[in-house]
Design a protein around this motif. Structure first.
Motif, mmCIF file in Angstrom:
data_model
loop_
_atom_site.group_PDB
_atom_site.id
_atom_site.type_symbol
_atom_site.label_atom_id
_atom_site.label_comp_id
_atom_site.label_asym_id
_atom_site.label_seq_id
_atom_site.Cartn_x
_atom_site.Cartn_y
_atom_site.Cartn_z
ATOM 1 N N SER A 287 44.721 31.812 40.674
ATOM 2 C CA SER A 287 44.457 33.218 40.978
ATOM 3 C C SER A 287 43.264 33.325 41.922
ATOM 4 O O SER A 287 42.675 32.327 42.305
ATOM 5 N N ARG B 220 53.813 34.540 39.063
ATOM 6 C CA ARG B 220 54.837 33.849 39.845
ATOM 7 C C ARG B 220 54.873 32.373 39.497
ATOM 8 O O ARG B 220 53.893 31.670 39.659
ATOM 9 N N ARG C 268 57.375 43.910 48.534
ATOM 10 C CA ARG C 268 57.893 43.788 47.171
ATOM 11 C C ARG C 268 57.028 44.595 46.224
ATOM 12 O O ARG C 268 55.793 44.568 46.341
ATOM 13 N N PHE D 126 53.106 44.577 45.420
ATOM 14 C CA PHE D 126 52.299 43.399 45.082
ATOM 15 C C PHE D 126 52.370 42.298 46.121
ATOM 16 O O PHE D 126 51.539 41.404 46.119
ATOM 17 N N CYS D 127 53.348 42.333 47.025
ATOM 18 C CA CYS D 127 53.320 41.325 48.094
ATOM 19 C C CYS D 127 54.132 41.704 49.323
ATOM 20 O O CYS D 127 55.068 42.495 49.259
ATOM 21 N N GLU E 2 56.266 39.897 52.223
ATOM 22 C CA GLU E 2 56.912 38.621 52.517
ATOM 23 C C GLU E 2 57.514 38.631 53.913
ATOM 24 O O GLU E 2 58.315 39.496 54.227
ATOM 25 N N LEU F 22 49.171 47.171 50.500
ATOM 26 C CA LEU F 22 48.919 46.702 49.135
ATOM 27 C C LEU F 22 47.862 47.544 48.416
ATOM 28 O O LEU F 22 47.442 47.200 47.320
ATOM 29 N N THR G 24 43.246 37.895 49.686
ATOM 30 C CA THR G 24 44.640 37.912 49.232
ATOM 31 C C THR G 24 45.035 36.503 48.824
ATOM 32 O O THR G 24 44.393 35.537 49.225
ATOM 33 N N SER H 114 53.920 34.764 52.402
ATOM 34 C CA SER H 114 53.850 35.872 51.460
ATOM 35 C C SER H 114 52.381 36.189 51.166
ATOM 36 O O SER H 114 51.602 35.319 50.780
ATOM 37 N N ASN I 61 49.925 38.134 48.876
ATOM 38 C CA ASN I 61 49.970 38.706 47.537
ATOM 39 C C ASN I 61 48.692 39.449 47.151
ATOM 40 O O ASN I 61 47.586 39.048 47.540
ATOM 41 N N HIS I 62 48.875 40.504 46.370
ATOM 42 C CA HIS I 62 47.746 41.275 45.856
ATOM 43 C C HIS I 62 46.819 40.342 45.057
ATOM 44 O O HIS I 62 47.280 39.604 44.201
ATOM 45 N N VAL J 287 48.575 39.546 41.025
ATOM 46 C CA VAL J 287 49.467 38.387 41.067
ATOM 47 C C VAL J 287 48.704 37.115 40.699
ATOM 48 O O VAL J 287 47.570 36.930 41.135
#
Lengths: 248, 248
Positions: free
Chosen positions: A190, B81, B137, B144-145, B147, B202, B210, B230, B232-233, B237
């Motif tokens: 994370s 994930r 997404r 949250f992401c 892509e 986001l 990120t 990708s 991601n937050h 995530v």
């Protein structure tokens, strides 16, 4: 009479966003040089000092680094940590395989009572005696992560600080002295935020993002033996799973 | 006459560091409430407004979130994930398995020439025609992401934007229409910095960190078929590998 519109965003912030878009795009990667201040200033049609201010901010945040006369570049990744490495493959060996010189410094070693959350992860009663060891890992004399391990004290009687000096592998020790074989590791990756101490150890600005890896390692019977939290440098470390076959 | 020493660090920054230490420690996890402003002010022996300022900064950086009357807490992880999921397990299914409502919005679809770096990853000549698709997404209506996928155009003749509306799985499409089975995926996880556009999508402050996942997916013959990036937050995530057996 209409007043001129107020600029919502300072120009250096726009320049900063432009650079972030550039290096976040597919054409730039770790180690790449970004265009010169002059080029950026010309491209954006703005003052060179404004470009410098934008770059300064990004350097402060470790997004870019200056290399004397050779310009400004995206920091090189120094450690590529395999996500799916076998538990037996220690970080020392990973670094050496990649041609780097690994280093390790024991920052802290001692006993303490298990907090609620550590107790839950180690499946022991809160307050149980734990061994806590914190190590600073480096490659070619640059620190890249701070690793804190918690182990139930009764599982590792006699474990001492001396045992972990000089980059000694904890898993090797567990196997040879305590006959404990790590069979399973749950991992979680994370984003964290560097505390002042972490920032200082990793040569980051306080509040910088970090890559956080948490592992619960279990023995052959599935009992947790170690909870480990590793705070990684946000630009010198990536996690990688190479050529992982997909099940279908 | 000696002048009083100048404080090197503003008090709110000290309060901020204290809170970061607290929530970075093993006792706090996602979703946990931090102590009240009053408690923190008492503990630190400082003004409550100063504590509020420290918390405000951390909320701006998405390290904390305010929940109306229920205090301030560490944001909940919304998407976990799996690092080692089979290629066939799409994000839609991962979210549904966890009880969430997945969403997908096609932000961009089109053809473009391969840049140097994308060409290298896809093992095609630079300038080759690629299909580029970018999707946002979400889970329970929270993004949250982002892509972005690149595929060699000649491998997927006739692929159109309509094919990817409504969260349709790309891998499912590859299998059913093009008889391409993904066999291997190289993955890399790192920290990125949100561009203005990414931050907006986001719901982050620009410049927020990120979690970046890059994948090169290969077909049964080992030829790259997709390069995916990708974004991601950083707080909603995490990447997780559950119960990964260790080789010895």
């Amino acid at each position: 009479m209409s007043k001129p519109l107020k600029r919502v965003k300072p120009i250096y912030v726009e320049a900063q966003d432009y650079i972030l878009d550039l290096i976040g795009g597919p054409d730039y990667g770790p180690g790449d040089r970004i265009p010169s201040e002059r080029t950026l200033a010309d491209t954006l049609g703005i003052n060179r000092m404004t470009v410098r201010k934008a770059i300064d901010r990004l350097v402060e945040r470790n997004v870019l680094e200056r290399n004397g006369t050779s310009g400004t570049r995206i920091p090189l990744v120094q450690v590529s940590r395999p996500i799916d490495a076998p538990a037996s493959l220690g970080i020392t060996r990973i670094i050496r395989n990649a041609g780097g010189e690994p280093g390790s410094k024991l920052l802290h070693f001692g006993e303490e009572g298990a907090s609620e959350s550590v107790a839950r992860r180690l499946e022991v009663p809160p307050g149980s005696e734990l061994i806590m060891a914190r190590r600073l890992r480096s490659v070619n004399d640059e620190a890249f992560c701070i690793e804190t391990s918690y182990l139930p004290a009764q599982r590792v009687p006699g474990l001492s600080a001396e045992d972990l000096l000089g980059g000694q592998s904890l898993y090797e020790l567990l196997r040879q002295r305590y006959d404990i074989e790590i069979s399973i590791r749950d991992r979680e990756i994370s984003v964290g935020t560097a505390t002042e101490r972490e920032a200082q150890l990793l040569a980051l600005a306080p509040g910088s993002p970090t890559l956080v890896l948490r592992i619960v390692a279990r023995d052959g019977d599935g009992r947790p033996i170690e909870y480990m939290r590793s705070i990684n440098h946000p630009h010198h470390v990536v996690f990688r799973s190479a050529a992982l076959p997909a099940q279908t």
